[in-house]
Write a protein that holds these residues in place. Structure first.
Motif, PDB file in Angstrom:
ATOM      1  N   LEU A  51       0.805  -1.141  -0.051  1.00 45.99           N
ATOM      2  CA  LEU A  51      -0.213   0.005   0.037  1.00 45.99           C
ATOM      3  C   LEU A  51       0.842   1.324   0.135  1.00 45.99           C
ATOM      4  CD1 LEU A  51      -2.773  -1.033   2.333  1.00 45.99           C
ATOM      5  CD2 LEU A  51      -2.990  -1.029  -0.167  1.00 45.99           C
ATOM      6  N   LYS A  52       2.092   1.120   0.688  1.00 44.69           N
ATOM      7  CA  LYS A  52       2.984   2.354   0.645  1.00 44.69           C
ATOM      8  C   LYS A  52       3.392   2.564  -0.636  1.00 44.69           C
ATOM      9  CE  LYS A  52       4.263   2.835   5.714  1.00 44.69           C
ATOM     10  NZ  LYS A  52       3.176   3.900   5.763  1.00 44.69           N
ATOM     11  N   ALA A  53       3.808   1.533  -1.212  1.00 44.60           N
ATOM     12  CA  ALA A  53       4.426   1.606  -2.577  1.00 44.60           C
ATOM     13  C   ALA A  53       3.539   2.194  -3.605  1.00 44.60           C
ATOM     14  CB  ALA A  53       5.005   0.286  -3.042  1.00 44.60           C
ATOM     15  N   LEU A  54       2.226   1.724  -3.680  1.00 48.05           N
ATOM     16  CA  LEU A  54       1.042   2.088  -4.420  1.00 48.05           C
ATOM     17  C   LEU A  54       0.838   3.680  -4.205  1.00 48.05           C
ATOM     18  CD1 LEU A  54      -1.328  -0.544  -4.325  1.00 48.05           C
ATOM     19  CD2 LEU A  54       0.452  -0.141  -6.238  1.00 48.05           C
ATOM     20  N   ALA A  55       1.035   4.119  -2.844  1.00 48.67           N
ATOM     21  CA  ALA A  55       0.815   5.683  -2.620  1.00 48.67           C
ATOM     22  C   ALA A  55       1.760   6.391  -3.230  1.00 48.67           C
ATOM     23  CB  ALA A  55       0.700   5.625  -1.017  1.00 48.67           C
ATOM     24  N   LEU A  56       3.072   5.924  -3.241  1.00 47.50           N
ATOM     25  CA  LEU A  56       4.091   6.491  -3.800  1.00 47.50           C
ATOM     26  C   LEU A  56       4.193   6.647  -5.352  1.00 47.50           C
ATOM     27  CD1 LEU A  56       7.010   5.404  -1.661  1.00 47.50           C
ATOM     28  CD2 LEU A  56       6.423   7.483  -1.543  1.00 47.50           C
ATOM     29  N   CYS A  57       3.293   5.891  -6.004  1.00 44.68           N
ATOM     30  CA  CYS A  57       3.304   5.947  -7.584  1.00 44.68           C
ATOM     31  C   CYS A  57       2.846   7.179  -8.041  1.00 44.68           C
ATOM     32  CB  CYS A  57       2.572   4.745  -7.782  1.00 44.68           C
ATOM     33  SG  CYS A  57       3.173   3.317  -7.703  1.00 44.68           S
ATOM     34  N   LYS A  58       3.255   7.628  -9.127  1.00 45.35           N
ATOM     35  CA  LYS A  58       2.860   8.862  -9.572  1.00 45.35           C
ATOM     36  C   LYS A  58       3.184   8.934 -11.241  1.00 45.35           C
ATOM     37  CE  LYS A  58       7.670  10.753  -9.393  1.00 45.35           C
ATOM     38  NZ  LYS A  58       8.598  11.944  -9.298  1.00 45.35           N
ATOM     39  N   GLY A  59       2.386   9.784 -12.059  1.00 47.43           N
ATOM     40  CA  GLY A  59       2.466  10.083 -13.217  1.00 47.43           C
ATOM     41  C   GLY A  59       2.113   8.526 -14.162  1.00 47.43           C
ATOM     42  N   LYS A  60       3.087   8.264 -15.159  1.00 47.90           N
ATOM     43  CA  LYS A  60       2.841   7.126 -15.985  1.00 47.90           C
ATOM     44  C   LYS A  60       3.557   6.074 -15.365  1.00 47.90           C
ATOM     45  CE  LYS A  60       3.919   6.895 -20.346  1.00 47.90           C
ATOM     46  NZ  LYS A  60       4.763   7.142 -21.671  1.00 47.90           N
ATOM     47  N   VAL A  61       2.996   4.955 -15.161  1.00 46.68           N
ATOM     48  CA  VAL A  61       3.585   3.887 -14.265  1.00 46.68           C
ATOM     49  C   VAL A  61       3.577   2.690 -15.120  1.00 46.68           C
ATOM     50  CG1 VAL A  61       3.203   2.576 -12.391  1.00 46.68           C
ATOM     51  CG2 VAL A  61       2.227   4.728 -12.257  1.00 46.68           C
ATOM     52  N   LEU A  62       4.896   2.015 -15.008  1.00 40.34           N
ATOM     53  CA  LEU A  62       5.108   0.615 -15.603  1.00 40.34           C
ATOM     54  C   LEU A  62       4.999  -0.501 -14.397  1.00 40.34           C
ATOM     55  CD1 LEU A  62       5.586  -1.119 -18.276  1.00 40.34           C
ATOM     56  CD2 LEU A  62       7.986  -0.917 -17.665  1.00 40.34           C
ATOM     57  N   ASP A  63       4.000  -1.180 -14.366  1.00 49.11           N
ATOM     58  CA  ASP A  63       3.863  -2.132 -13.363  1.00 49.11           C
ATOM     59  C   ASP A  63       4.668  -3.428 -14.016  1.00 49.11           C
ATOM     60  OD1 ASP A  63       3.228  -4.140 -11.448  1.00 49.11           O
ATOM     61  OD2 ASP A  63       0.973  -3.592 -11.597  1.00 49.11           O
ATOM     62  N   VAL A  64       5.632  -3.770 -13.490  1.00 47.95           N
ATOM     63  CA  VAL A  64       6.472  -4.852 -14.141  1.00 47.95           C
ATOM     64  C   VAL A  64       6.236  -6.225 -13.434  1.00 47.95           C
ATOM     65  CG1 VAL A  64       8.729  -5.584 -14.558  1.00 47.95           C
ATOM     66  CG2 VAL A  64       8.490  -3.389 -14.515  1.00 47.95           C
ATOM     67  N   GLY A  65       6.149  -7.160 -14.180  1.00 48.58           N
ATOM     68  CA  GLY A  65       5.820  -8.581 -13.541  1.00 48.58           C
ATOM     69  C   GLY A  65       4.234  -8.266 -12.667  1.00 48.58           C
TER      70      GLY A  65
END
Length: 228
Positions: A51-65
């Protein structure tokens, strides 16, 4: 088409709501059971570190694997522009069915587009396989980030595995081999990397990254945020 053992387990769970045991064989101990429902988690079942990682995501995201797209779906709900990639064709098919907007069968190392956030969840950074593989990622990821972009991933220090065993002398201790088994079918062995924070800090610096450990949980898993 190569056998997609992991994909077959995901497909069973997707179609029937249950799967037989997905076994994960490893190079250091007895095989472990991998609960398939973990990949289909909603927000309420996700650990704090994710959840902390998702909260830090911004802009255009590449979700790998990206697996079956559980993280991608939450990020899309927050209004982010997410491209979700996986090398399992079955997983990508399931992502599509679950409503992920941009699912792609793609190898991270063949990525050419630029992003604000490169996200590797559930120790996805392990796909680099070895320490040299990870160094290669640190180098290649520089070309994939937009200005002020970030690399986000979780990993863990697995030195505890060697409390009763001798440390390997011919390789870095965080390099493990795994193999999936489902319904008595075994896939190919593959290498997976767990990187300890000290080694991570050293290599990040060496390759021109700032590395911030933003969270550590009780199981010694940590979340790292790397920026150039």
């Amino acid at each position: 088409m190569k056998m997609d053992i992991y994909g077959n387990a995901l497909l069973d769970f997707r179609q029937t709501g249950k799967a037989e045991i997905l076994w994960l064989h490893n190079s250091y101990d007895e095989p472990e059971e991998m609960p398939v429902e973990v990949f289909f988690r909603g927000e309420d079942d996700m650990p704090e570190i994710e959840l902390k990682a998702l909260a830090l995501c911004k802009g255009k995201v590449l979700d790998v694997g990206a697996g079956v797209g559980s993280h991608a779906l939450l990020l899309e709900k927050k209004g982010l522009d997410v491209t979700a990639i996986d090398i399992s064709e079955i997983a990508v098919q399931i992502m599509q069915e679950r409503g992920v907007k941009k699912p792609l069968v793609q190898d991270f190392f063949k990525t050419t587009e630029k992003y604000d956030t490169l996200l590797f969840m559930m120790n996805g950074i392990g796909l680099t396989g070895t320490l040299p593989g990870f160094e290669n990622l640190l180098e290649s990821a520089k070309n994939l980030l937009l200005p002020k972009g970030q690399l986000l991933f979780d990993s863990s220090d697995i030195s505890y595995l060697y409390d009763d065993l001798p440390m390997p002398t011919n390789q870095y201790f965080g390099e493990i081999s795994y193999c999936y088994e489902y319904k008595k079918q075994k896939g190919n062995w593959f290498n997976w990397l767990y990187i300890d924070p000290t080694t991570l800090q050293r290599l990040s610096k060496q390759y021109g990254w700032n590395c911030k450990i933003v969270y550590v949980d009780e199981q010694d898993q940590y979340l790292a945020q790397l920026t150039l």
